[in-house]
Motif scaffolding. Structure first.
Motif, PDB file in Angstrom:
ATOM      1  N   ASN A   1       0.440  10.128  -5.847  1.00 11.34           N
ATOM      2  CA  ASN A   1       1.895   9.822  -6.404  1.00 11.34           C
ATOM      3  C   ASN A   1       1.863  11.480  -7.568  1.00 11.34           C
ATOM      4  O   ASN A   1       3.123  11.686  -7.449  1.00 11.34           O
ATOM      5  CB  ASN A   1       2.009   8.860  -7.404  1.00 11.34           C
TER       6      ASN A   1
ATOM      7  N   PRO B   1      -0.902   0.077   1.236  1.00  6.70           N
ATOM      8  CA  PRO B   1       0.090  -1.089   1.751  1.00  6.70           C
ATOM      9  C   PRO B   1      -0.314  -1.844   3.008  1.00  6.70           C
ATOM     10  O   PRO B   1       0.281  -2.822   3.182  1.00  6.70           O
ATOM     11  CB  PRO B   1       1.191  -0.279   1.613  1.00  6.70           C
TER      12      PRO B   1
ATOM     13  N   THR C   1       5.205  -6.971   0.805  1.00  4.15           N
ATOM     14  CA  THR C   1       6.132  -5.620   0.133  1.00  4.15           C
ATOM     15  C   THR C   1       5.465  -5.381  -1.265  1.00  4.15           C
ATOM     16  O   THR C   1       4.980  -6.188  -2.076  1.00  4.15           O
ATOM     17  CB  THR C   1       7.522  -6.336  -0.266  1.00  4.15           C
ATOM     18  N   MET C   2       5.116  -4.032  -1.342  1.00  2.00           N
ATOM     19  CA  MET C   2       4.271  -3.442  -2.572  1.00  2.00           C
ATOM     20  C   MET C   2       4.931  -2.346  -3.194  1.00  2.00           C
ATOM     21  O   MET C   2       5.999  -1.558  -2.391  1.00  2.00           O
ATOM     22  CB  MET C   2       2.928  -2.766  -1.854  1.00  2.00           C
ATOM     23  N   LEU C   3       5.277  -2.369  -4.479  1.00  2.00           N
ATOM     24  CA  LEU C   3       6.013  -1.699  -5.299  1.00  2.00           C
ATOM     25  C   LEU C   3       5.072  -1.257  -6.344  1.00  2.00           C
ATOM     26  O   LEU C   3       4.132  -1.746  -6.737  1.00  2.00           O
ATOM     27  CB  LEU C   3       7.111  -2.459  -5.840  1.00  2.00           C
ATOM     28  N   GLY C   4       5.442   0.048  -6.593  1.00  2.00           N
ATOM     29  CA  GLY C   4       4.838   0.840  -7.834  1.00  2.00           C
ATOM     30  C   GLY C   4       4.049   2.221  -7.465  1.00  2.00           C
ATOM     31  O   GLY C   4       4.501   2.689  -6.304  1.00  2.00           O
TER      32      GLY C   4
ATOM     33  N   ASN D   1       0.563   4.698  -6.666  1.00  2.00           N
ATOM     34  CA  ASN D   1      -0.854   4.557  -6.036  1.00  2.00           C
ATOM     35  C   ASN D   1      -1.756   4.002  -6.868  1.00  2.00           C
ATOM     36  O   ASN D   1      -2.004   4.520  -7.903  1.00  2.00           O
ATOM     37  CB  ASN D   1      -1.011   6.026  -5.721  1.00  2.00           C
TER      38      ASN D   1
ATOM     39  N   CYS E   1       0.033  -0.857  -8.347  1.00  2.00           N
ATOM     40  CA  CYS E   1       1.054  -1.642  -7.740  1.00  2.00           C
ATOM     41  C   CYS E   1       0.940  -2.926  -7.881  1.00  2.00           C
ATOM     42  O   CYS E   1      -0.200  -3.529  -7.966  1.00  2.00           O
ATOM     43  CB  CYS E   1       1.252  -1.171  -5.988  1.00  2.00           C
ATOM     44  N   TRP E   2       2.198  -3.396  -7.397  1.00  2.00           N
ATOM     45  CA  TRP E   2       2.441  -4.999  -7.290  1.00  2.00           C
ATOM     46  C   TRP E   2       2.549  -5.287  -5.889  1.00  2.00           C
ATOM     47  O   TRP E   2       3.292  -4.590  -5.343  1.00  2.00           O
ATOM     48  CB  TRP E   2       3.373  -5.544  -8.523  1.00  2.00           C
ATOM     49  N   SER E   3       2.045  -6.524  -5.446  1.00  2.00           N
ATOM     50  CA  SER E   3       2.464  -6.940  -4.121  1.00  2.00           C
ATOM     51  C   SER E   3       2.810  -8.188  -4.040  1.00  2.00           C
ATOM     52  O   SER E   3       2.278  -9.323  -4.550  1.00  2.00           O
ATOM     53  CB  SER E   3       1.223  -6.669  -3.182  1.00  2.00           C
TER      54      SER E   3
END
Length: 211
Positions: free
Chosen positions: A150, A171, A192-195, A197, A200-202
């Protein structure tokens, strides 16, 4: 089927044989293409080149593998550039992780102080890489696989006209692994993964249940 030239910067890395095996398995999409391996270590580079050449021979596919320690030579006329390098090698990674841990902080190559150490070295190389790309293949896209992905991608996007995409298999891999640990069927999980590298949260669903 598209015939292209791809440069693999860090082509002598431990990731390279597996990555090349993936390209070779996708030969129907890359037939007639060339992958130019580039690395600072000529011995590791030659080993990977020989492995790739042997895989191509066994699979009987139409692909070409070349290898050079000259980065600009590898980049010349490329449509795509894959970067997967580790400045300082594993010796530097040991220091990245050991020093923060000795002070009670996070020691990891993509987070905390250790990630910051790694990013300084990785961005220094990325700066030279995109300068070479601007000179010899300005229309090519950089596919970055170098950690911290990132931060490296943000540096390139903010300070270079080179198009960049940063990649991480997390992911794809992590939700399935977590599902298996929880006794769930990984083939039924949608995640769905956010955040950022490695930070992150899944959110996952399996048969209507959320986790």
């Amino acid at each position: 089927m598209a015939s292209v030239k791809l440069a693999y910067i860090g082509g002598g890395s431990t990731r390279a044989p597996g990555t090349l095996a993936s390209f070779i398995r996708q030969a129907a999409n890359f037939g007639g293409s060339e992958i130019a391996l580039q690395d600072l270590d000529p011995d590791r580079l030659e080993l990977v080149r020989r492995l790739a050449a042997r895989m191509i021979e066994v699979q009987g596919v139409d692909m070409k593998i070349s290898a050079t320690t000259d980065r600009r030579a590898a980049l010349a006329d490329c449509e795509g550039v894959l970067s997967s390098y580790r400045p300082g090698g594993f010796e530097a990674r040991y220091q990245d992780e050991r020093i923060p841990l000795s002070h009670g902080a996070i020691g990891q190559e993509t987070q905390g102080a250790g990630g910051f150490f790694m990013s300084l070295r990785a961005i220094a190389v990325a700066k030279e890489l995109v300068a070479d790309m601007e000179a010899v293949c300005p229309d090519a896209t950089l596919f970055n696989y170098t950690n911290p992905v990132n931060i490296v991608a943000q540096a390139v996007a903010d300070h270079s006209p080179i198009k960049v995409v940063s990649l991480c298999e997390g992911p794809i891999v992590f939700p399935r692994e977590i599902a298996e640990l929880a006794g769930l069927d990984p083939n039924k999980v949608r995640a769905t993964m956010l955040g950022l590298n490695h930070a992150c949260w899944s959110a996952a669903e399996d048969g209507g249940a959320q986790y």
